[in-house]
Design a protein around this motif. Sequence first.
Motif, PDB file in Angstrom:
ATOM      1  N   VAL A  93       0.840  -1.084   0.068  1.00 29.09           N
ATOM      2  CA  VAL A  93       0.005  -0.098  -0.026  1.00 29.09           C
ATOM      3  C   VAL A  93       0.866   1.308  -0.063  1.00 29.09           C
ATOM      4  O   VAL A  93       0.700   2.210  -0.770  1.00 29.09           O
ATOM      5  CB  VAL A  93      -0.969  -0.085   1.173  1.00 29.09           C
ATOM      6  CG1 VAL A  93      -1.888   1.478   1.445  1.00 29.09           C
ATOM      7  CG2 VAL A  93      -1.991  -1.082   1.045  1.00 29.09           C
ATOM      8  N   LEU A  94       2.025   1.274   0.962  1.00 30.69           N
ATOM      9  CA  LEU A  94       2.752   2.465   1.104  1.00 30.69           C
ATOM     10  C   LEU A  94       3.464   2.763  -0.169  1.00 30.69           C
ATOM     11  O   LEU A  94       3.827   3.712  -0.392  1.00 30.69           O
ATOM     12  CB  LEU A  94       3.608   2.378   2.584  1.00 30.69           C
ATOM     13  CG  LEU A  94       2.594   2.534   3.761  1.00 30.69           C
ATOM     14  CD1 LEU A  94       3.531   1.888   5.005  1.00 30.69           C
ATOM     15  CD2 LEU A  94       1.936   3.529   3.890  1.00 30.69           C
ATOM     16  N   LEU A  95       3.921   1.668  -0.864  1.00 32.88           N
ATOM     17  CA  LEU A  95       4.800   1.561  -1.930  1.00 32.88           C
ATOM     18  C   LEU A  95       3.934   2.280  -3.241  1.00 32.88           C
ATOM     19  O   LEU A  95       4.582   2.525  -4.242  1.00 32.88           O
ATOM     20  CB  LEU A  95       5.405   0.654  -2.120  1.00 32.88           C
ATOM     21  CG  LEU A  95       6.691   0.239  -1.101  1.00 32.88           C
ATOM     22  CD1 LEU A  95       7.162  -1.219  -1.201  1.00 32.88           C
ATOM     23  CD2 LEU A  95       8.020   1.034  -1.467  1.00 32.88           C
ATOM     24  N   GLY A  96       2.719   2.103  -2.950  1.00 31.76           N
ATOM     25  CA  GLY A  96       1.879   2.590  -4.242  1.00 31.76           C
ATOM     26  C   GLY A  96       1.501   1.566  -5.100  1.00 31.76           C
ATOM     27  O   GLY A  96       1.066   1.834  -6.119  1.00 31.76           O
ATOM     28  N   HIS A  97       1.743   0.325  -4.742  1.00 33.94           N
ATOM     29  CA  HIS A  97       1.590  -0.583  -5.717  1.00 33.94           C
ATOM     30  C   HIS A  97       0.223  -1.134  -5.716  1.00 33.94           C
ATOM     31  O   HIS A  97      -0.253  -1.401  -6.680  1.00 33.94           O
ATOM     32  CB  HIS A  97       2.232  -2.129  -5.166  1.00 33.94           C
ATOM     33  CG  HIS A  97       3.680  -2.112  -5.158  1.00 33.94           C
ATOM     34  ND1 HIS A  97       4.325  -2.888  -4.269  1.00 33.94           N
ATOM     35  CD2 HIS A  97       4.745  -1.145  -5.524  1.00 33.94           C
ATOM     36  CE1 HIS A  97       5.859  -2.447  -4.163  1.00 33.94           C
ATOM     37  NE2 HIS A  97       5.876  -1.675  -5.221  1.00 33.94           N
ATOM     38  N   THR A  98      -0.630  -0.770  -4.859  1.00 32.08           N
ATOM     39  CA  THR A  98      -2.055  -1.164  -4.940  1.00 32.08           C
ATOM     40  C   THR A  98      -2.880   0.063  -5.875  1.00 32.08           C
ATOM     41  O   THR A  98      -3.832  -0.463  -6.420  1.00 32.08           O
ATOM     42  CB  THR A  98      -2.854  -1.280  -3.497  1.00 32.08           C
ATOM     43  OG1 THR A  98      -2.396  -0.046  -2.983  1.00 32.08           O
ATOM     44  CG2 THR A  98      -2.201  -2.371  -2.873  1.00 32.08           C
ATOM     45  N   SER A  99      -2.308   1.354  -5.717  1.00 31.57           N
ATOM     46  CA  SER A  99      -2.715   2.245  -6.621  1.00 31.57           C
ATOM     47  C   SER A  99      -2.597   2.087  -8.066  1.00 31.57           C
ATOM     48  O   SER A  99      -3.331   2.247  -9.027  1.00 31.57           O
ATOM     49  CB  SER A  99      -2.628   3.673  -6.312  1.00 31.57           C
ATOM     50  OG  SER A  99      -1.283   3.862  -5.939  1.00 31.57           O
ATOM     51  N   GLU A 100      -1.282   1.384  -8.198  1.00 35.47           N
ATOM     52  CA  GLU A 100      -0.742   1.177  -9.438  1.00 35.47           C
ATOM     53  C   GLU A 100      -1.691  -0.004 -10.089  1.00 35.47           C
ATOM     54  O   GLU A 100      -2.146   0.004 -11.404  1.00 35.47           O
ATOM     55  CB  GLU A 100       0.515   0.762  -9.632  1.00 35.47           C
ATOM     56  CG  GLU A 100       1.653   1.827  -9.440  1.00 35.47           C
ATOM     57  CD  GLU A 100       3.195   1.168  -9.612  1.00 35.47           C
ATOM     58  OE1 GLU A 100       3.165  -0.110  -9.993  1.00 35.47           O
ATOM     59  OE2 GLU A 100       3.953   1.888  -8.997  1.00 35.47           O
ATOM     60  N   GLY A 101      -2.102  -0.873  -9.301  1.00 37.38           N
ATOM     61  CA  GLY A 101      -3.023  -1.939  -9.761  1.00 37.38           C
ATOM     62  C   GLY A 101      -4.270  -1.740 -10.335  1.00 37.38           C
ATOM     63  O   GLY A 101      -4.720  -2.468 -11.141  1.00 37.38           O
ATOM     64  N   ILE A 102      -4.873  -0.390  -9.963  1.00 35.29           N
ATOM     65  CA  ILE A 102      -6.146  -0.069 -10.208  1.00 35.29           C
ATOM     66  C   ILE A 102      -6.159  -0.090 -11.927  1.00 35.29           C
ATOM     67  O   ILE A 102      -6.738  -0.556 -12.664  1.00 35.29           O
ATOM     68  CB  ILE A 102      -6.651   1.225  -9.842  1.00 35.29           C
ATOM     69  CG1 ILE A 102      -6.893   0.889  -8.399  1.00 35.29           C
ATOM     70  CG2 ILE A 102      -7.857   1.510 -10.397  1.00 35.29           C
ATOM     71  CD1 ILE A 102      -6.958   2.213  -7.643  1.00 35.29           C
TER      72      ILE A 102
END
Length: 145
Positions: A61-70
Amino acid sequence: MPEPEIPAWDRDRALATLQIAEVPFDHLDGNCFGFARERSIAINPLNPLPHKTVFHEAAHVLLGHTSEGIQADSDLTPRNLRECEAEAVALLCCAALSLPGIDECRGYVQHWWGQGREIPERSAQRILKTADQILKAGTEQGVRS
Ligand SMILES: [Zn+2]
């Protein structure tokens, strides 16, 4: 042998400080130990090392991976580097708090990234920053920010 002194790291406090929600584990794959989705994480109740997976999923989450996943079709960070980054954060957190799981972390990083292969400088910096963020968020010093 006396028990090692474990600094107080509180999972609920850490997640609250980091604005990450813990949601019930609803994944069908029983071999999956946890997952991260946008700003929430879920940990399999059967997970033998839940703290390690909390570190790993929070790191995603903090590394931004989950927002990239969208944006599923423009995968900004390759999967192997994402897993390597998240697990390296978990390794540092386990080590800092003297918690078990370090060998498992090392094995996982090697599985995704390869043995003896250098981690890119930019990732190394992100890993250190994120581990520090998670550790501080779970300790009393981290509350005032
Ligand atoms: Zn992962």
